[in-house]
Design an enzyme around this catalytic site. Sequence first.
Site, PDB file in Angstrom:
ATOM      1  N   ASP A   1     -40.703  39.907  -7.095  1.00 37.81           N
ATOM      2  CA  ASP A   1     -39.597  39.920  -8.065  1.00 37.81           C
ATOM      3  C   ASP A   1     -38.484  39.005  -7.568  1.00 37.81           C
ATOM      4  O   ASP A   1     -37.321  39.392  -7.488  1.00 37.81           O
ATOM      5  CB  ASP A   1     -39.093  41.354  -8.234  1.00 37.81           C
ATOM      6  CG  ASP A   1     -38.118  41.502  -9.396  1.00 37.81           C
ATOM      7  OD1 ASP A   1     -38.221  40.735 -10.375  1.00 37.81           O
ATOM      8  OD2 ASP A   1     -37.243  42.384  -9.336  1.00 37.81           O
TER       9      ASP A   1
ATOM     10  N   ASN B   1     -32.080  38.680  -5.910  1.00 34.78           N
ATOM     11  CA  ASN B   1     -32.711  39.237  -4.714  1.00 34.78           C
ATOM     12  C   ASN B   1     -32.677  38.263  -3.536  1.00 34.78           C
ATOM     13  O   ASN B   1     -33.470  38.372  -2.603  1.00 34.78           O
ATOM     14  CB  ASN B   1     -34.152  39.647  -5.023  1.00 34.78           C
ATOM     15  CG  ASN B   1     -34.201  40.946  -5.804  1.00 34.78           C
ATOM     16  OD1 ASN B   1     -33.292  41.770  -5.699  1.00 34.78           O
ATOM     17  ND2 ASN B   1     -35.232  41.137  -6.599  1.00 34.78           N
TER      18      ASN B   1
ATOM     19  N   ASP C   1     -34.677  43.446  -1.289  1.00 32.06           N
ATOM     20  CA  ASP C   1     -35.285  44.279  -2.328  1.00 32.06           C
ATOM     21  C   ASP C   1     -36.764  43.936  -2.560  1.00 32.06           C
ATOM     22  O   ASP C   1     -37.133  43.297  -3.541  1.00 32.06           O
ATOM     23  CB  ASP C   1     -34.520  44.182  -3.642  1.00 32.06           C
ATOM     24  CG  ASP C   1     -34.942  45.280  -4.619  1.00 32.06           C
ATOM     25  OD1 ASP C   1     -35.786  46.123  -4.240  1.00 32.06           O
ATOM     26  OD2 ASP C   1     -34.436  45.296  -5.752  1.00 32.06           O
TER      27      ASP C   1
END
Length: 324
Positions: free
Chosen positions: A199, A204, A216
């Site tokens: 992701d 992030n 994350d």
Amino acid sequence: MTTPELPYSDLTPDSVMDAVESLGFQCDARILALNSYENRVYQVGIEDEQPVIAKFYRPNRWSRATIAEEHAFLLQLAEEDVPVVAPLQHQGDTLFNANGYHFALFPRRGGHAPELSREHDLELIGRWLARIHQVGARQPFQHRHTIQPAADLSQAAQQVLASGLMPEDYRDAYQSTMQTLAQQLPEQLPWNTLRLHGDLHSGNLLLRDQALFFVDFDDCLQGPAIQDIWMLLSGQRDEQQAQIRTIAEGYEVFRPFPSEELVSIEVLRTLRIARYAAWLSQRWSDPAFPSAFPWFTGHAFWSQHLLALREQQASLFDEPLQRF
């Protein structure tokens, strides 16, 4: 009591501090809730020390084994001096339980999202991303999700339709569009899978004083290397083409760039668009979601969502971006 509708009903400031103090820390009663919908994340002040970040995982989402794989991956990366935020260890463990919640503690890291329009930042990300993939390729995940485009697209459609949240007048068009997309997905894709961040959008990534951190890894999974690359792209096609070249220059310092996987970018983009609506559908019983995404059940969202899916029908046949 915690329920699917109220997944964090038992999580109070006192229970958060009790959980942190059970690992030997002395809290100073300063707790700051950080932005997170899927889990609950808090900055917790510690007496005479730096604050820690306490992450309480959403109940019934991940098994202990899947979270343990996330943590093991982070620890392996940290051992290789890759700039990730690895969980803190207590008596040799990183995953703990308090009042039915799995939780972990992390050191606090500050910073801001890098400028993905700057060549220097993109090249830096490319170099470190190759290091992440070097470690990720050493062994596969055993418990975490593996990207399977046809199955993932079908599951997303089922979740959306089963939720009953889509206005009825969009239902037939949505089903037809998703069926067409499923038929258009390539049967064979030119990729090998490895452990990924999964992701990797700009939110992030943290940059501070030229130090970059990848944060994350909650959605880390098994998939193609290009999954961690395409989400860094933005702008028009010529801009994305230039960004690919810059990322590749950094990436190839440590690892061959997966040029053969560029053809898969629109497949992966289609999955993300479809899975976003499915994610909101799955979480709608959590009161935090209707409050944060009130537009989700309205006609405007579903009209735009359907348009995005239809645009992907054409994009799947576009000429892919090129390394050179």
